[in-house]
Scaffold this motif. Structure first.
Motif: not given
Lengths: 142, 666
Positions: B186, B232, B170
């Motif tokens: 997240v 996400i 991420v």
């Protein structure tokens, strides 16, 4: 602190060693011979789990050795290289410095021995002061 | 805060991390693209930086900081590793070791590391030149998450029950403000979609915002990549999400096999190549351990020794009393204590690995210095030894290994002339045999020139011409260990500095060990060190000499036998007998230990061995085998001939322990 000596006997002679260096006084216990050691090394004993060397003080100081008796004792001393014991005919008493007068050795005595340091003289007694470390000095390199 | 309290911990951990760095560097050198190894070095450098910073050792912190920065570039594929970088890292590791060593000796841990720092910085600044590499999105690199055994098994199980495992990277926007909050969100999304197994950095570090802008998670789920991506992406300030299937690492054995693959090695011409021939996985997996003060263990040992003595006493009493209940209970105590004993003894045991660990690097640098190509083979690093021995055996080994590199293995030209491969081989082996541990250092060099050794010994007056004439090649080779002997033709920086092999020998002997040499001209030399496995409790055969009881360590004994008077032969004023076709000298222990010798029709004989030599020891009676606790005779009786110590028997009596090695040596 007041100096004290443990006084013991070899034949008719009395000797004293500093009470500070005496760890214990033992009755005779079985001794294991050490082969090929100096003649006065009597052997080793099991002193509460520690293997401790013992010398025959008679032989060390030039007396004839004798069979042990009821009165025979092993004096265990704490020395520079560990504990070690020496066999004496009889352990008498503890003498305090106030009861005796310390006199130097005669010159001749001083030359003859390394282990005697002085003479202690009281009203009823006379004994030679021993430096126990000197007694064991030679067996290290024997 | 009193930092002294933490010093021991700091030192222990630093040493562990330095070892990890060292062994990883050697693998790194072979395989520049091994991410797990780079990670290992990076993490260790990072931990060292943190610890040393806290403790106020700035030089260490500075150096590790630069190491970390340089490695980070490699790790993130911004810049490829270069042989030069590896050289600097080796230097840095060495300097770190010096500083830690200094601190452990009570020093300040200060060292001038400026040159190394500058060299590392140069590497880091090259960053700009290779911007094109960096321009590729970092995330495009296939990453395999390095995870512990536990997580790995969790992943395997999940996959078995139909889950998919992914590594999700991420990337938050560069200008992210609420980093921790975004991470939380997240994770929150991810928990709804599946299970987070691990994260890199750790969740603690993430919470404290100890990361730049991206982080990785190892994730198992039933959902599709698409769903995860969408989930996400919904969190604001997330710039990019990269999802890759996670590959479960190959089983360790297979992994080790690929490590040994020579084609895998882009830099075949490196002077030293370490091969862990044992086939153990090279990335060490930490076992769960606690640190215990050695003093406590020693106290436990002492108490246990007392206990063993009393057990012996109890056994004797039980035998006298003859009550079956008592005998049975004593028998149970015996079994229990036997197990307890092996357990207590292992407490002090440590793998010799931590001693061996430093040698690959040492051989690498020493062989570089002397311009030789040497391959070091290590086997049996997992062999365990008593902690005391571990602490003491390092220096003698360093000496012997340097000696082998310096004098043992020939120069490149000499090797070519001798028709050998240019690359020399040095093997370092450790293994258990009976109650002893053997360490061997073998080289395939020129072997020891025993005539030359004898000649030098003669010149130095270490022996007479007559004595020299009688020497076997092995005995001549042992002269190397004589005090005042040094054969180095040119005095190098490495060995031959006056501190001779005699120091090595006396050190080994002080540990109750022995050292032997085996050598073949033109083929090589083996230095073999034999050490006691444990220092205090041994199995022994009790024997009687006349009325006296003695103990002979079982490790020295080959067998016990009975010998008829007529089987004793006379050879050059020496009594010998035929033992399995070999003439073996007979030694009368009574004579050695000053007891009267007794003539008899038959003798009890204990056949003992020391190295290659055998001898039969005549005893009056064999009593039996027993575990005994070795006790020192004390300094006043040190050096009594052929007695290695004493033990206390069940009846409280002291029995002496026969040193058969000394008897055979003469």
């Amino acid at each position: 602190m007041e100096q004290k000596w443990v006084v013991f006997q070899l034949e008719e002679n009395a000797y004293g060693i500093d009470v500070q260096s005496v760890r214990s006084i033992e009755r005779v216990i079985p001794i294991t011979r050490i082969p090929n050691a100096a003649s006065y090394v009597k052997g080793v004993i099991n002193l509460r789990g520690v293997v401790t060397p013992v010398i025959d003080l008679r032989t060390r100081l030039g007396f004839d050795s004798i069979e042990e008796t009821e009165e025979t004792r092993i004096i265990i001393a704490t020395l520079e290289h560990g504990d070690a014991g020496f066999i004496v005919d009889r352990a008498n008493e503890v003498v305090e410095a106030t009861d005796v007068r310390i006199e130097p050795l005669t010159d001749q005595k001083q030359e003859e021995t390394t282990y005697l340091t002085a003479i202690a003289k009281g009203e009823e007694q006379l004994f030679s002061l021993l430096e126990p470390n000197r007694l064991f000095e030679e067996i290290i390199h024997a | 805060m009193d930092l002294n309290e933490y010093l021991g911990l700091f030192l222990d951990e630093s040493i562990e991390h330095l070892q990890a760095i060292n062994s990883s560097l050697l693998i790194f050198e072979q395989r520049l693209d091994d991410e797990a190894v780079i990670d290992q070095i990076f993490r260790s450098a990072h931990t060292l930086k943190g610890m040393s910073g806290t403790m106020g050792y700035d030089a260490i912190a500075d150096l590790t900081h630069e190491m970390e920065s340089a490695l980070d570039l490699v790790r993130s594929k911004t810049q490829p590793a270069t042989p030069d970088l590896i050289d600097v890292l080796f230097v840095a590791a060495e300097q770190l070791e010096t500083m830690v060593e200094d601190i452990s000796q009570g020093g300040t841990g200060k060292l001038d590391v400026a040159t190394t720092v500058v060299r590392l910085k140069q590497f880091i600044q090259k960053d700009g030149e290779t911007d094109k590499v960096a321009a590729n999105p970092v995330v495009s690199v296939i990453k395999n998450f390095e995870c512990d055994v536990y997580s790995e098994s969790v992943v395997r199980q999940s996959m078995a029950s139909g889950y998919q495992a992914y590594v999700i990277t991420v990337e938050l926007s560069a200008d992210v403000i609420l980093k921790a909050a975004r991470v939380y969100m997240v994770f929150d999304r991810l928990q709804n979609l599946g299970d987070v197994i691990l994260s890199n950095p750790t969740s603690d570090e993430l919470e404290q915002e100890q990361f730049e802008t991206s982080f990785d998670v190892l994730f198992v789920t039933m959902k599709s990549e698409q769903e995860i991506q969408e989930g996400i992406k919904a969190v604001s300030e997330v710039a990019q999400v990269l999802i890759q299937p996670f590959e479960v690492p190959v089983e360790p054995v297979a992994a080790a096999a690929t490590l040994l693959e020579p084609t895998d090695n882009p830099l075949n011409k490196k002077p030293v190549e370490t091969v862990d021939a044992s086939g153990e996985a090279q990335t060490p997996i930490a076992a769960k351990t606690i640190r215990v003060n050695l003093e406590r263990i020693d106290r436990l040992m002492n108490l246990f020794e007392e206990f063993i003595i009393d057990r012996g006493r109890l056994e004797r009493i039980a035998a006298e009393v003859g009550s079956s209940d008592l005998t049975e209970t004593v028998e149970r105590i015996k079994r229990g204590t036997n197990e307890l004993q092996s357990l207590v003894l292992t407490l002090r045991m440590m793998p010799i690995e931590q001693v061996f660990n430093r040698f690959p690097r040492m051989v690498r640098s020493v062989s570089k210095d002397v311009g030789k190509n040497i391959k070091l083979h290590i086997t049996g690093a997992e062999t365990e030894l008593d902690r005391t021995v571990i602490d003491e055996i390092g220096d003698p080994l360093v000496h012997l290994i340097r000696n082998a590199v310096d004098h043992g293995i020939e120069s490149k030209t000499d090797r070519i002339l001798a028709g050998k491969a240019v690359e020399g081989n040095l093997s370092l082996r450790a293994y258990h045999s009976g109650n002893r541990v053997f360490i061997e250092i073998e080289d395939d060099g020129a072997g020891i020139n025993h005539e030359r050794v004898t000649k030098i010994a003669l010149e130095k007056g270490l022996l007479t011409e007559e004595e020299a004439a009688l020497l076997t090649p092995e005995e001549a080779a042992m002269l190397l260990f004589a005090p005042g002997f040094s054969t180095a033709e040119t005095v190098t920086d490495l060995s031959g500095r006056g501190v001779g092999l005699d120091v090595v020998k006396s050190k080994i002997e002080s540990l109750g060990g022995e050292v032997f040499v085996e050598t073949k001209r033109g083929e090589g030399t083996i230095f073999r060190i034999s050490l006691p496995l444990t220092l205090s409790i041994i199995s022994a055969m009790l024997v009687k000499l006349g009325q006296e009881t003695y103990a002979i360590p079982l490790t020295a004994i080959i067998e016990t036998t009975s010998l008829k008077q007529e089987a004793i032969l006379q050879a050059h004023r020496e009594k010998v007998f035929d033992f399995r076709g070999q003439l073996v000298p007979l030694i009368s222990l009574n004579q050695v230990y000053g007891l009267p010798q007794v003539e008899a029709d038959a003798y009890s004989v204990v056949v003992v061995r020391s190295g290659e030599k055998l001898a039969g020891l005549i005893v009056s009676e064999l009593i039996g085998q027993q575990e005994i606790v070795m006790k020192p005779l004390g300094s006043y009786l040190e050096g009594i001939r052929a007695i290695s110590g004493a033990t206390i028997l069940g009846d409280g009596q002291v029995a002496l322990i026969i040193d058969s090695n000394a008897l055979l040596r003469k």
